[in-house]
Design a protein around this motif. Structure first.
Motif, PDB file in Angstrom:
ATOM      1  N   GLU A 190      -4.332   1.872  -9.625  1.00 60.12           N
ATOM      2  CA  GLU A 190      -3.968   3.283  -9.744  1.00 60.12           C
ATOM      3  C   GLU A 190      -2.662   3.356 -10.533  1.00 60.12           C
ATOM      4  O   GLU A 190      -1.584   3.612  -9.975  1.00 60.12           O
ATOM      5  CB  GLU A 190      -3.845   3.922  -8.356  1.00 60.12           C
ATOM      6  CG  GLU A 190      -5.171   3.912  -7.590  1.00 60.12           C
ATOM      7  CD  GLU A 190      -5.083   4.509  -6.193  1.00 60.12           C
ATOM      8  OE1 GLU A 190      -4.000   5.020  -5.839  1.00 60.12           O
ATOM      9  OE2 GLU A 190      -6.097   4.463  -5.473  1.00 60.12           O
ATOM     10  N   GLU A 213      -4.864  -1.143   8.555  1.00 63.65           N
ATOM     11  CA  GLU A 213      -5.520  -2.036   7.614  1.00 63.65           C
ATOM     12  C   GLU A 213      -4.702  -3.316   7.413  1.00 63.65           C
ATOM     13  O   GLU A 213      -3.482  -3.284   7.292  1.00 63.65           O
ATOM     14  CB  GLU A 213      -5.698  -1.335   6.266  1.00 63.65           C
ATOM     15  CG  GLU A 213      -6.745  -0.247   6.261  1.00 63.65           C
ATOM     16  CD  GLU A 213      -8.171  -0.789   6.299  1.00 63.65           C
ATOM     17  OE1 GLU A 213      -8.387  -1.927   5.829  1.00 63.65           O
ATOM     18  OE2 GLU A 213      -9.063  -0.080   6.795  1.00 63.65           O
ATOM     19  N   TRP A 258       0.663   5.542 -10.240  1.00 60.26           N
ATOM     20  CA  TRP A 258       1.596   5.232  -9.159  1.00 60.26           C
ATOM     21  C   TRP A 258       2.595   4.163  -9.600  1.00 60.26           C
ATOM     22  O   TRP A 258       3.796   4.251  -9.301  1.00 60.26           O
ATOM     23  CB  TRP A 258       0.851   4.748  -7.916  1.00 60.26           C
ATOM     24  CG  TRP A 258       0.136   5.821  -7.170  1.00 60.26           C
ATOM     25  CD1 TRP A 258      -1.183   6.160  -7.275  1.00 60.26           C
ATOM     26  CD2 TRP A 258       0.694   6.705  -6.188  1.00 60.26           C
ATOM     27  NE1 TRP A 258      -1.486   7.196  -6.426  1.00 60.26           N
ATOM     28  CE2 TRP A 258      -0.347   7.550  -5.742  1.00 60.26           C
ATOM     29  CE3 TRP A 258       1.964   6.861  -5.641  1.00 60.26           C
ATOM     30  CZ2 TRP A 258      -0.170   8.535  -4.787  1.00 60.26           C
ATOM     31  CZ3 TRP A 258       2.164   7.839  -4.684  1.00 60.26           C
ATOM     32  CH2 TRP A 258       1.112   8.666  -4.264  1.00 60.26           C
ATOM     33  N   ASN A 274       1.079   3.515  -2.008  1.00 62.94           N
ATOM     34  CA  ASN A 274       0.324   4.691  -2.460  1.00 62.94           C
ATOM     35  C   ASN A 274      -0.704   5.157  -1.430  1.00 62.94           C
ATOM     36  O   ASN A 274      -1.568   5.982  -1.747  1.00 62.94           O
ATOM     37  CB  ASN A 274      -0.372   4.399  -3.783  1.00 62.94           C
ATOM     38  CG  ASN A 274      -1.234   3.142  -3.742  1.00 62.94           C
ATOM     39  OD1 ASN A 274      -0.892   2.179  -3.072  1.00 62.94           O
ATOM     40  ND2 ASN A 274      -2.335   3.147  -4.470  1.00 62.94           N
ATOM     41  N   ARG A 275      -0.660   4.635  -0.231  1.00 61.18           N
ATOM     42  CA  ARG A 275      -1.539   5.071   0.861  1.00 61.18           C
ATOM     43  C   ARG A 275      -0.657   5.502   2.034  1.00 61.18           C
ATOM     44  O   ARG A 275      -0.323   4.696   2.907  1.00 61.18           O
ATOM     45  CB  ARG A 275      -2.476   3.943   1.299  1.00 61.18           C
ATOM     46  CG  ARG A 275      -3.412   3.435   0.226  1.00 61.18           C
ATOM     47  CD  ARG A 275      -4.536   4.405  -0.052  1.00 61.18           C
ATOM     48  NE  ARG A 275      -5.524   3.820  -0.941  1.00 61.18           N
ATOM     49  CZ  ARG A 275      -5.479   3.866  -2.270  1.00 61.18           C
ATOM     50  NH1 ARG A 275      -4.464   4.488  -2.860  1.00 61.18           N
ATOM     51  NH2 ARG A 275      -6.413   3.313  -3.009  1.00 61.18           N
ATOM     52  N   LYS A 276      -0.281   6.774   2.059  1.00 54.42           N
ATOM     53  CA  LYS A 276       0.642   7.252   3.094  1.00 54.42           C
ATOM     54  C   LYS A 276       0.057   7.064   4.486  1.00 54.42           C
ATOM     55  O   LYS A 276       0.778   6.761   5.440  1.00 54.42           O
ATOM     56  CB  LYS A 276       0.974   8.726   2.851  1.00 54.42           C
ATOM     57  CG  LYS A 276       1.987   9.287   3.838  1.00 54.42           C
ATOM     58  CD  LYS A 276       2.308  10.749   3.559  1.00 54.42           C
ATOM     59  CE  LYS A 276       3.281  11.290   4.582  1.00 54.42           C
ATOM     60  NZ  LYS A 276       3.584  12.725   4.361  1.00 54.42           N
ATOM     61  N   ARG A 277      -1.260   7.209   4.601  1.00 57.12           N
ATOM     62  CA  ARG A 277      -1.895   7.081   5.917  1.00 57.12           C
ATOM     63  C   ARG A 277      -1.704   5.672   6.478  1.00 57.12           C
ATOM     64  O   ARG A 277      -1.648   5.467   7.686  1.00 57.12           O
ATOM     65  CB  ARG A 277      -3.386   7.413   5.787  1.00 57.12           C
ATOM     66  CG  ARG A 277      -4.171   7.330   7.091  1.00 57.12           C
ATOM     67  CD  ARG A 277      -5.519   8.005   6.917  1.00 57.12           C
ATOM     68  NE  ARG A 277      -6.279   7.420   5.823  1.00 57.12           N
ATOM     69  CZ  ARG A 277      -7.128   6.386   5.969  1.00 57.12           C
ATOM     70  NH1 ARG A 277      -7.299   5.843   7.161  1.00 57.12           N
ATOM     71  NH2 ARG A 277      -7.804   5.920   4.948  1.00 57.12           N
ATOM     72  N   TRP A 278      -1.644   4.664   5.598  1.00 54.85           N
ATOM     73  CA  TRP A 278      -1.462   3.280   6.037  1.00 54.85           C
ATOM     74  C   TRP A 278       0.011   2.887   6.088  1.00 54.85           C
ATOM     75  O   TRP A 278       0.476   2.333   7.071  1.00 54.85           O
ATOM     76  CB  TRP A 278      -2.202   2.312   5.103  1.00 54.85           C
ATOM     77  CG  TRP A 278      -3.669   2.533   5.022  1.00 54.85           C
ATOM     78  CD1 TRP A 278      -4.437   3.299   5.854  1.00 54.85           C
ATOM     79  CD2 TRP A 278      -4.558   1.982   4.051  1.00 54.85           C
ATOM     80  NE1 TRP A 278      -5.753   3.262   5.463  1.00 54.85           N
ATOM     81  CE2 TRP A 278      -5.866   2.460   4.360  1.00 54.85           C
ATOM     82  CE3 TRP A 278      -4.410   1.147   2.966  1.00 54.85           C
ATOM     83  CZ2 TRP A 278      -6.979   2.117   3.606  1.00 54.85           C
ATOM     84  CZ3 TRP A 278      -5.520   0.789   2.205  1.00 54.85           C
ATOM     85  CH2 TRP A 278      -6.792   1.274   2.532  1.00 54.85           C
ATOM     86  N   THR A 287      -1.469  -0.488  -4.108  1.00 50.16           N
ATOM     87  CA  THR A 287      -2.730  -1.158  -3.808  1.00 50.16           C
ATOM     88  C   THR A 287      -3.841  -0.613  -4.678  1.00 50.16           C
ATOM     89  O   THR A 287      -3.912   0.587  -4.957  1.00 50.16           O
ATOM     90  CB  THR A 287      -3.087  -1.023  -2.311  1.00 50.16           C
ATOM     91  OG1 THR A 287      -3.941  -2.108  -1.934  1.00 50.16           O
ATOM     92  CG2 THR A 287      -3.751   0.293  -1.981  1.00 50.16           C
ATOM     93  N   ASP A 288      -4.694  -1.517  -5.160  1.00 48.94           N
ATOM     94  CA  ASP A 288      -5.815  -1.200  -6.035  1.00 48.94           C
ATOM     95  C   ASP A 288      -5.294  -0.871  -7.433  1.00 48.94           C
ATOM     96  O   ASP A 288      -4.120  -1.060  -7.733  1.00 48.94           O
ATOM     97  CB  ASP A 288      -6.667  -0.059  -5.471  1.00 48.94           C
ATOM     98  CG  ASP A 288      -8.164  -0.280  -5.714  1.00 48.94           C
ATOM     99  OD1 ASP A 288      -8.521  -0.826  -6.765  1.00 48.94           O
ATOM    100  OD2 ASP A 288      -8.964   0.080  -4.843  1.00 48.94           O
ATOM    101  N   THR A 315      -2.205  -3.654   4.619  1.00 52.12           N
ATOM    102  CA  THR A 315      -0.876  -3.105   4.872  1.00 52.12           C
ATOM    103  C   THR A 315      -0.068  -4.017   5.789  1.00 52.12           C
ATOM    104  O   THR A 315       1.102  -4.295   5.521  1.00 52.12           O
ATOM    105  CB  THR A 315      -0.994  -1.708   5.510  1.00 52.12           C
ATOM    106  OG1 THR A 315      -1.717  -0.856   4.621  1.00 52.12           O
ATOM    107  CG2 THR A 315       0.374  -1.104   5.776  1.00 52.12           C
ATOM    108  N   THR A 356       0.832  -1.208   0.000  1.00 50.11           N
ATOM    109  CA  THR A 356       0.000   0.000   0.000  1.00 50.11           C
ATOM    110  C   THR A 356       0.863   1.253   0.000  1.00 50.11           C
ATOM    111  O   THR A 356       0.597   2.215   0.716  1.00 50.11           O
ATOM    112  CB  THR A 356      -0.988   0.027   1.190  1.00 50.11           C
ATOM    113  OG1 THR A 356      -0.271   0.088   2.427  1.00 50.11           O
ATOM    114  CG2 THR A 356      -1.875  -1.197   1.184  1.00 50.11           C
TER     115      THR A 356
END
Length: 725
Positions: free
Chosen positions: A173, A312, A176, A134-138, A170-171, A315, A132
């Protein structure tokens, strides 16, 4: 810059790849699953036994600081000793990831990587870095932090000649993927395998075009389905020097499924099977693995622990927290086992049908020929329309979960069907193979099977537990047995005749029969282009029930093939007793009553409003939502349960209704209600969709009231009253 350059040179354009190519071999290690350790050592043995029992030899294990001396290290040793092929996913704790690329954080990361690779590197199939990203929060990384993390891992895996996989966008996109691979190529640090967690959950169904790209209406222009996504990601990797593509984790969560559909666990299994077949058909992936094996929200095994971890699981699938005694296998586990048994090592022979809504894919090996057949949600295809009679007679049928079916099925449905033949048999699909036009079924009715029948000029479906019960029903519900309605059992006779017959399965129970008997001239023309009235009633009720909404359970429908009168069709459902209708309820409040049948006015508006929100939120546009079409039954404790009748005008969608569609339904249900009551009911309803009853919305209700008044004065019924007819 790399993304802009790739876009301008047409890199994201892959016309035609929404359809699969044929001839490739599905890798033997194509199927795998994510696992995690428990503090209870007994869970290790259970996990290994579960994997072996279901024929799954490939696993992915998340591994972070401190795990080597803990439960995860214990499980990893057990897996490797047992001969499992392990993808070892190395990751930092979130706090450490956020500290990268600081020297202390980078130093700790290198120390962990070196220690882990020295201990396990030579025994694992590959080392995966990050997830993940591309998901900085995770994941926690800035770009500089990620690049430092990657550089260290790349150096240490290269020093030991290990296979490196990443960076696990992830996903779907793809910008990225382009951006990260371009940077890694520039730095001379490309992975051996390009990884992407190729989710299809946001499309709801795995074969659908992605409506998140340009919306529902324009999705057919770009045709980005799962096949095209996999093809594009593989091409992106190849363009940057990494042609090998692997999806280490993807899944459907039960809460996401249950927003629209009630049978969450059954649908999870359906989607898993369909997803895996499509990934195998794509030819772009070396593997497509499921996410967590054990967890409550998306696991193939429910451990009974409902609180979700702060981070998550896509992650970091850190641990199994439930007790072994509470473990419960879901249908999706058996579905994955069926795919793992039937597809790896086979040669893909192609998608055999054209068009949308139906999928038939062929795979062949030395052991046999296998077809996977299914439809999109709610639809059906008759097997006699797909295959020659001798091919159907020679087939062995396996259900979605790989169990041999004792009775030959008659329909392909949203739950994949496996048809198996000898390896040397050549089986062709019928030209024009397609869905049954206008037919909707509630595939997951507990304990029931849909029996498609075409004989003596009639066509229809009977819903029964098995063929024996279907034959019992046919003694009473076959159209040649129904005849004309007896006067003593006639409930209504206007445009439709509605009457009751005895239910041959249960003494004392009754079935309701509906047949059109009068067609106005304009209807004779317009309805010629629609499904029969019986089929529309069957499909409307089935669509409601498959979405968890109340309706009288369908039993059968029949239509005369080639009927030009439009009257030779019958719909049968179970007789459902109801205490009253919404019309009576709302009329009582309009007349000044403060309660009806023990239900207070405010409570009635709350309950009815909640039902209407659920109806519209699950994509049902009823189009004839008068109070008389909402029946109300009361449970033993007096709680109302809502059931819909006269379902033939329903339009259904795979997303919640627009405001205009909602209002179109609401003006009808509110017609008998006084304005004070309307304001209470609509106030509750509209607040839930973040709207208020302003003058623009009120205008719709005034216009509809005026239309109803006008129709009563000069409409067809008024003219009949005038002339005493």
């Amino acid at each position: 810059m790399a993304v802009a350059r790739y876009t301008l040179t047409g890199g994201f354009s892959r016309p035609g790849t929404h359809l699969p190519s044929r001839g490739h071999v599905v890798p033997v290690d194509f199927i795998g699953v994510g696992i995690a350790a428990s503090e209870d050592p007994a869970v290790d043995a259970w996990l290994i036994a579960c994997l072996r029992e279901n024929g799954i030899g490939n696993v992915r294990l998340d591994f972070t600081y401190g795990d080597a001396e803990g439960a995860a290290g214990r499980l990893l040793d057990a897996l490797l000793d047992a001969g499992f092929r392990v993808v070892l996913h190395l990751l930092q704790p979130l706090v450490a990831a956020r500290q990268m690329p600081s020297r202390p954080a980078a130093g700790a990361w290198r120390e962990f990587v070196v220690a882990t690779l020295e201990r396990y590197g030579a025994r694992v199939a590959m080392v995966e870095i990050c997830s993940t990203v591309n998901r900085k929060r995770w994941a926690g990384y800035t770009l500089k932090g990620f690049l430092q993390l990657w550089e260290i891992a790349w150096q240490e895996t290269r020093a030991r000649q290990l296979t490196l996989a990443g960076p696990s966008v992830t996903d779907f996109e793809p910008p990225w993927n382009v951006g990260y691979l371009a940077l890694l190529q520039q730095r001379g640090q490309l992975p051996d395998i390009h990884t992407d967690n190729l989710f299809s959950e946001r499309c709801t169904e795995p074969e659908r075009y992605d409506h998140k790209i340009l919306g529902h209406r324009l999705a057919g222009l770009h045709k980005f389905n799962l096949l095209k996504k996999a093809a594009l990601l593989q091409r992106i990797g190849a363009d940057f020097g990494v042609p090998r593509l692997f999806s280490p984790a993807a899944f459907w969560t039960l809460p996401r499924i249950e927003r629209l559909l009630p049978y969450g666990e059954q649908k999870q299994a359906d989607y898993l099977s369909r997803y895996m077949v499509l990934c195998a058909a794509s030819g772009a992936l070396e593997g497509a693995w499921w996410g967590p094996l054990v967890c409550h929200r998306e696991g193939l095994v429910d451990d009974g622990v409902r609180p979700y971890p702060a981070l998550e699981r896509i992650t970091h699938y850190a641990a199994v927290t439930g007790k072994l005694a509470d473990f419960r296998a879901r249908p999706a586990l058996a579905a994955l086992a069926a795919v793992a048994r039937l597809l790896p090592g086979t040669r893909y022979e192609g998608r055999l049908n054209q068009g949308q809504g139906l999928e038939v894919h062929a795979f062949r090996s030395a052991e046999g020929l296998v077809h996977a057949a299914w439809t999109i949600n709610g639809r059906a295809a008759a097997l006699v329309d797909l295959y020659a009679a001798d091919d159907l007679a020679a087939a062995t049928y396996l259900d979605r979960d790989g169990a041999v079916m004792t009775e030959a099925p008659t329909l392909a449905s949203e739950a994949p069907l496996w048809l198996c033949w000898d390896a040397n048999r050549q089986v062709a699909l019928a030209a024009g193979a397609a869905l049954l036009k206008g037919v909707v079924i509630d595939r997951h009715v507990p304990g029931k099977t849909h029996h498609f029948i075409r004989e003596n000029g009639w066509q229809g479906i009977v819903l029964a537990a098995d063929r024996s019960e279907a034959d019992c029903l046919l003694t009473a519900v076959h159209p040649e047995k129904l005849g004309t309605p007896p006067r003593e059992s006639l409930l209504r006779k206007a445009r439709n005749a509605i009457w009751t017959i005895a239910d041959p399965r249960h003494e004392g129970n009754h079935l309701v029969v509906k047949q059109p008997v009068k067609m106005h001239l304009h209807k004779q023309f317009l309805d010629r282009f629609k499904p029969s009235k019986a089929l529309r009633s069957w499909s409307g009720s089935s669509d409601l029930l498959r979405r968890g909404l109340g309706a009288a359970p369908p039993v059968a429908y029949w239509e005369k093939i080639g009927d030009r009168s439009l009257k030779q069709n019958y719909y049968l459902c179970e007789y459902v007793a109801a205490e009253f209708s919404a019309r009576e309820l709302l009329s009582a409040f309009a007349a000044g009553e403060t309660a009806y049948a023990g239900i207070g006015e405010s409570e009635a508006y709350r309950l009815l409003g909640d039902f209407l929100l659920r109806l519209h939120g699950r994509g049902i546009y009823f189009r004839d939502l008068s109070g008389g079409n909402i029946l109300i039954r009361q449970d033993a404790d007096g709680t109302p349960q809502f059931l819909l009748i006269d379902t033939g005008r329903i339009h259904s969608y795979d997303w919640p209704l627009s405001l205009d569609q909602r209002i179109s339904d609401l003006v009808r249900i509110c017609n008998k209600l006084h304005w004070a009551g309307r304001e209470q009911l609509l106030g509750r309803y509209l607040a839930a969709v973040h709207r208020r009853l302003d003058w623009r919305l009120r205008l719709h209700f005034h216009i509809y009231d005026w239309k109803v008044t006008l129709k009563r004065k000069i409409g067809r019924k008024a003219i009949k009253r005038l002339f005493g007819r």
